[in-house]
Design a protein around this motif. Sequence first.
Motif, PDB file in Angstrom:
ATOM      1  N   ASN A 180       1.648  -1.382 -22.369  1.00 26.29           N
ATOM      2  CA  ASN A 180       1.629  -0.158 -21.571  1.00 26.29           C
ATOM      3  C   ASN A 180       2.554  -0.296 -20.371  1.00 26.29           C
ATOM      4  O   ASN A 180       3.674  -0.742 -20.492  1.00 26.29           O
ATOM      5  N   ASN A 181       2.074   0.041 -19.189  1.00 25.50           N
ATOM      6  CA  ASN A 181       2.944  -0.029 -18.011  1.00 25.50           C
ATOM      7  C   ASN A 181       2.789  -1.336 -17.249  1.00 25.50           C
ATOM      8  O   ASN A 181       3.379  -1.506 -16.211  1.00 25.50           O
ATOM      9  N   LYS A 182       2.013  -2.262 -17.761  1.00 26.30           N
ATOM     10  CA  LYS A 182       1.814  -3.529 -17.092  1.00 26.30           C
ATOM     11  C   LYS A 182       2.375  -4.635 -17.982  1.00 26.30           C
ATOM     12  O   LYS A 182       1.860  -4.888 -19.053  1.00 26.30           O
ATOM     13  N   GLU A 183       3.398  -5.273 -17.554  1.00 24.34           N
ATOM     14  CA  GLU A 183       3.976  -6.348 -18.344  1.00 24.34           C
ATOM     15  C   GLU A 183       4.725  -7.302 -17.449  1.00 24.34           C
ATOM     16  O   GLU A 183       5.026  -6.999 -16.302  1.00 24.34           O
ATOM     17  N   PHE A 184       4.981  -8.489 -17.942  1.00 27.00           N
ATOM     18  CA  PHE A 184       5.860  -9.383 -17.204  1.00 27.00           C
ATOM     19  C   PHE A 184       7.139  -9.528 -17.998  1.00 27.00           C
ATOM     20  O   PHE A 184       7.164  -9.379 -19.211  1.00 27.00           O
ATOM     21  N   THR A 212      14.328 -15.347 -13.310  1.00 30.02           N
ATOM     22  CA  THR A 212      13.389 -14.557 -12.514  1.00 30.02           C
ATOM     23  C   THR A 212      12.242 -14.109 -13.401  1.00 30.02           C
ATOM     24  O   THR A 212      12.450 -13.753 -14.545  1.00 30.02           O
ATOM     25  N   VAL A 213      11.044 -14.134 -12.857  1.00 33.57           N
ATOM     26  CA  VAL A 213       9.895 -13.557 -13.546  1.00 33.57           C
ATOM     27  C   VAL A 213       9.372 -12.430 -12.664  1.00 33.57           C
ATOM     28  O   VAL A 213       9.118 -12.619 -11.477  1.00 33.57           O
ATOM     29  N   ASN A 214       9.254 -11.239 -13.265  1.00 34.50           N
ATOM     30  CA  ASN A 214       8.719 -10.064 -12.578  1.00 34.50           C
ATOM     31  C   ASN A 214       7.444  -9.610 -13.277  1.00 34.50           C
ATOM     32  O   ASN A 214       7.387  -9.604 -14.508  1.00 34.50           O
ATOM     33  N   SER A 267       0.259   0.518 -10.535  1.00 34.74           N
ATOM     34  CA  SER A 267      -0.981   0.421  -9.775  1.00 34.74           C
ATOM     35  C   SER A 267      -0.910  -0.714  -8.761  1.00 34.74           C
ATOM     36  O   SER A 267      -0.897  -1.892  -9.126  1.00 34.74           O
ATOM     37  N   GLU A 268      -0.900  -0.356  -7.487  1.00 35.97           N
ATOM     38  CA  GLU A 268      -0.868  -1.368  -6.435  1.00 35.97           C
ATOM     39  C   GLU A 268      -2.128  -2.228  -6.475  1.00 35.97           C
ATOM     40  O   GLU A 268      -2.059  -3.448  -6.344  1.00 35.97           O
ATOM     41  N   THR A 269      -3.276  -1.611  -6.675  1.00 34.90           N
ATOM     42  CA  THR A 269      -4.545  -2.337  -6.702  1.00 34.90           C
ATOM     43  C   THR A 269      -4.556  -3.365  -7.825  1.00 34.90           C
ATOM     44  O   THR A 269      -4.937  -4.523  -7.620  1.00 34.90           O
ATOM     45  N   ASP A 281      11.465   4.152  -7.843  1.00 29.99           N
ATOM     46  CA  ASP A 281      10.693   4.338  -9.075  1.00 29.99           C
ATOM     47  C   ASP A 281       9.185   4.298  -8.839  1.00 29.99           C
ATOM     48  O   ASP A 281       8.412   4.431  -9.786  1.00 29.99           O
ATOM     49  N   ASN A 282       8.794   4.069  -7.585  1.00 30.29           N
ATOM     50  CA  ASN A 282       7.386   3.958  -7.222  1.00 30.29           C
ATOM     51  C   ASN A 282       6.670   2.907  -8.084  1.00 30.29           C
ATOM     52  O   ASN A 282       5.628   3.153  -8.670  1.00 30.29           O
ATOM     53  N   LEU A 283       7.274   1.730  -8.142  1.00 36.01           N
ATOM     54  CA  LEU A 283       6.715   0.611  -8.890  1.00 36.01           C
ATOM     55  C   LEU A 283       6.451  -0.553  -7.950  1.00 36.01           C
ATOM     56  O   LEU A 283       7.244  -0.826  -7.050  1.00 36.01           O
TER      57      LEU A 283
END
Length: 106
Positions: A12-16, A22-24, A29-31, A55-57
Amino acid sequence: MEMDPYIRPDRNNKEFTALRKTVNIVCKSETFLRNIMLILERSDIHFNWFLNKRDNLFILQTRKNDEINKFYIFIYGTSHEKIRLSRKYEKMTDLICKIGGGHNVA
């Protein structure tokens, strides 16, 4: 280190991601991302915190070889190959080889 089930990468929208050296960890979701940061810090893995305003990420990032190696072990050290996202695993394994990380994960 024990793997926390909440920080395994998903589709979904959460991934590394592993790009260059570099690892991002990127999330809207800030929380959620702050909770990941706390989990990582409890395991002595330190990432920097950024906000991509355009991008509000929210982004956790590290470029330090030892932190990348610890993150790799944390994510894949106790995981089973059948539940890994193979493309992410291959990218991280390639990155570990580039930085000279000596820890292999079966």
